[in-house]
Design a protein around this motif. Structure first.
Motif, PDB file in Angstrom:
ATOM      1  N   ASP A  76      18.528  34.392  75.474  1.00 34.85           N
ATOM      2  CA  ASP A  76      18.527  33.261  74.539  1.00 34.85           C
ATOM      3  C   ASP A  76      17.690  33.579  73.310  1.00 34.85           C
ATOM      4  O   ASP A  76      16.523  33.205  73.225  1.00 34.85           O
ATOM      5  N   ALA A  77      18.292  34.263  72.350  1.00 37.08           N
ATOM      6  CA  ALA A  77      17.590  34.668  71.136  1.00 37.08           C
ATOM      7  C   ALA A  77      17.088  33.479  70.326  1.00 37.08           C
ATOM      8  O   ALA A  77      16.127  33.606  69.566  1.00 37.08           O
ATOM      9  N   SER A  78      17.684  32.320  70.496  1.00 37.61           N
ATOM     10  CA  SER A  78      17.269  31.151  69.712  1.00 37.61           C
ATOM     11  C   SER A  78      15.863  30.673  70.075  1.00 37.61           C
ATOM     12  O   SER A  78      15.259  29.911  69.332  1.00 37.61           O
ATOM     13  N   ARG A  79      15.301  31.141  71.172  1.00 41.04           N
ATOM     14  CA  ARG A  79      13.916  30.790  71.523  1.00 41.04           C
ATOM     15  C   ARG A  79      12.938  31.401  70.526  1.00 41.04           C
ATOM     16  O   ARG A  79      11.830  30.908  70.353  1.00 41.04           O
ATOM     17  N   PHE A  80      13.328  32.494  69.878  1.00 37.57           N
ATOM     18  CA  PHE A  80      12.472  33.157  68.901  1.00 37.57           C
ATOM     19  C   PHE A  80      12.759  32.684  67.486  1.00 37.57           C
ATOM     20  O   PHE A  80      11.880  32.661  66.650  1.00 37.57           O
ATOM     21  N   ASN A  81      14.005  32.357  67.233  1.00 41.06           N
ATOM     22  CA  ASN A  81      14.405  31.895  65.902  1.00 41.06           C
ATOM     23  C   ASN A  81      15.581  30.938  66.071  1.00 41.06           C
ATOM     24  O   ASN A  81      16.714  31.380  66.309  1.00 41.06           O
ATOM     25  N   PRO A  82      15.337  29.637  65.939  1.00 41.25           N
ATOM     26  CA  PRO A  82      16.413  28.658  66.132  1.00 41.25           C
ATOM     27  C   PRO A  82      17.596  28.851  65.176  1.00 41.25           C
ATOM     28  O   PRO A  82      18.699  28.402  65.458  1.00 41.25           O
ATOM     29  N   GLU A  83      17.378  29.543  64.069  1.00 35.46           N
ATOM     30  CA  GLU A  83      18.433  29.760  63.078  1.00 35.46           C
ATOM     31  C   GLU A  83      19.148  31.105  63.236  1.00 35.46           C
ATOM     32  O   GLU A  83      19.982  31.462  62.415  1.00 35.46           O
ATOM     33  N   THR A  84      18.829  31.849  64.272  1.00 35.24           N
ATOM     34  CA  THR A  84      19.417  33.185  64.453  1.00 35.24           C
ATOM     35  C   THR A  84      20.944  33.114  64.570  1.00 35.24           C
ATOM     36  O   THR A  84      21.488  32.129  65.071  1.00 35.24           O
ATOM     37  N   ILE A  85      21.588  34.167  64.124  1.00 35.59           N
ATOM     38  CA  ILE A  85      23.033  34.271  64.314  1.00 35.59           C
ATOM     39  C   ILE A  85      23.357  35.057  65.582  1.00 35.59           C
ATOM     40  O   ILE A  85      24.513  35.155  65.977  1.00 35.59           O
ATOM     41  N   MET A  86      22.312  35.589  66.239  1.00 35.68           N
ATOM     42  CA  MET A  86      22.532  36.334  67.484  1.00 35.68           C
ATOM     43  C   MET A  86      22.941  35.364  68.584  1.00 35.68           C
ATOM     44  O   MET A  86      22.291  34.344  68.799  1.00 35.68           O
ATOM     45  N   PRO A  87      24.019  35.668  69.276  1.00 38.42           N
ATOM     46  CA  PRO A  87      24.441  34.790  70.378  1.00 38.42           C
ATOM     47  C   PRO A  87      23.421  34.768  71.511  1.00 38.42           C
ATOM     48  O   PRO A  87      22.694  35.728  71.716  1.00 38.42           O
ATOM     49  N   SER A  88      23.391  33.666  72.217  1.00 41.07           N
ATOM     50  CA  SER A  88      22.639  33.577  73.463  1.00 41.07           C
ATOM     51  C   SER A  88      23.595  34.065  74.543  1.00 41.07           C
ATOM     52  O   SER A  88      24.515  33.357  74.929  1.00 41.07           O
ATOM     53  N   TYR A  89      23.393  35.281  75.006  1.00 34.89           N
ATOM     54  CA  TYR A  89      24.356  35.920  75.888  1.00 34.89           C
ATOM     55  C   TYR A  89      24.347  35.411  77.322  1.00 34.89           C
ATOM     56  O   TYR A  89      25.271  35.666  78.069  1.00 34.89           O
ATOM     57  N   TYR A  90      23.287  34.680  77.696  1.00 38.54           N
ATOM     58  CA  TYR A  90      23.194  34.225  79.082  1.00 38.54           C
ATOM     59  C   TYR A  90      22.730  32.766  79.109  1.00 38.54           C
ATOM     60  O   TYR A  90      21.751  32.407  79.744  1.00 38.54           O
ATOM     61  N   ARG A  91      23.456  31.947  78.386  1.00 39.01           N
ATOM     62  CA  ARG A  91      23.137  30.522  78.285  1.00 39.01           C
ATOM     63  C   ARG A  91      24.442  29.772  78.088  1.00 39.01           C
ATOM     64  O   ARG A  91      25.369  30.282  77.465  1.00 39.01           O
ATOM     65  N   THR A  92      24.516  28.555  78.599  1.00 40.75           N
ATOM     66  CA  THR A  92      25.739  27.766  78.434  1.00 40.75           C
ATOM     67  C   THR A  92      25.477  26.374  77.878  1.00 40.75           C
ATOM     68  O   THR A  92      26.407  25.728  77.412  1.00 40.75           O
ATOM     69  N   ASP A  93      24.249  25.920  77.897  1.00 39.56           N
ATOM     70  CA  ASP A  93      23.960  24.548  77.474  1.00 39.56           C
ATOM     71  C   ASP A  93      23.576  24.465  75.999  1.00 39.56           C
ATOM     72  O   ASP A  93      22.972  25.385  75.466  1.00 39.56           O
ATOM     73  N   GLY A  94      23.934  23.369  75.356  1.00 44.33           N
ATOM     74  CA  GLY A  94      23.501  23.105  73.997  1.00 44.33           C
ATOM     75  C   GLY A  94      24.051  24.029  72.932  1.00 44.33           C
ATOM     76  O   GLY A  94      23.508  24.100  71.837  1.00 44.33           O
ATOM     77  N   LEU A  95      25.116  24.740  73.197  1.00 44.07           N
ATOM     78  CA  LEU A  95      25.681  25.674  72.230  1.00 44.07           C
ATOM     79  C   LEU A  95      26.761  24.998  71.393  1.00 44.07           C
ATOM     80  O   LEU A  95      27.437  24.082  71.855  1.00 44.07           O
TER      81      LEU A  95
END
Length: 137
Positions: free
Chosen positions: A88-107
Motif C-alpha cells: 500500500d504505497a499510499s501510506r507514504f504518499n496519499p497522492e502517489t500514482i503507484m498502485p496498492s498491489y495488495y489492497r482492495t478497500d477504499g480504491l
C-alpha cells in the motif's frame, strides 16, 4: 489443483499482516520470496514496476521514468519497508500514482479485472521484495 490455479486463488484473498512503524516486518506468506521470480515480475510489463520505474536492467528497453530508479533499492529500503510500499504505497504518499498491489478497500479507478481482489498475490509480493532487496549500489 495446479500451482497456477492455486496462485490465482491466493491472489483473490488477502492474508493478514501487521504494520510496524514504516514497514511490514513479517513475510506475507511466512517464508522468503524467490528473487529470480521477483526479477521476472519486476520486468513484466502487464502489471508491475518497469512500467513506471527504471533500474539496472540493461536488457530491457523502454523502462519507465515516472517513478524513482530502482537501482540501489536494497540500500534505500529494508525488506519490511519494501513490502509495505508494494502492499500500500499510499501510506507514504496519499497522492502517489503507484498502485496498492495488495489492497482492495477504499480504491478508486480500479480495472474491472482487479475489482475486489489484489493485483498481486502474497507470494508475488514476497518474490518482488526478495529481488528488490538484492539491488544494492
Amino acid at each position: 489443483m495446479s500451482l497456477a490455479v492455486a496462485l490465482l486463488a491466493q491472489a483473490d484473498e488477502l492474508l493478514p499482516y501487521g504494520i510496524v512503524g514504516d514497514g511490514i516486518p513479517a513475510s506475507l506468506t511466512g517464508s522468503p520470496g524467490d528473487a529470480a521470480r521477483g526479477r521476472a515480475l519486476v520486468l513484466a510489463r502487464t502489471t508491475t514496476c518497469i512500467l513506471c520505474h527504471s533500474g539496472p536492467f540493461p536488457e530491457t528497453r523502454f523502462q519507465g521514468d515516472l517513478a524513482p530508479d530502482l537501482t540501489g533499492a536494497g540500500n534505500r529500503w529494508s525488506a519490511s519497508q519494501l513490502r509495505l510500499r508494494l502492499v500500500d504505497a499510499s501510506r507514504f504518499n496519499p497522492e502517489t500514482i503507484m498502485p496498492s498491489y495488495y489492497r482492495t478497500d477504499g480504491l478508486v479507478r480500479v480495472g474491472r479485472n482487479f475489482a475486489g481482489k489484489p493485483i498481486l498475490s502474497a507470494a508475488e509480493i514476497e518474490d518482488i521484495v526478495a529481488f528488490l532487496a538484492t539491488l544494492r549500489d
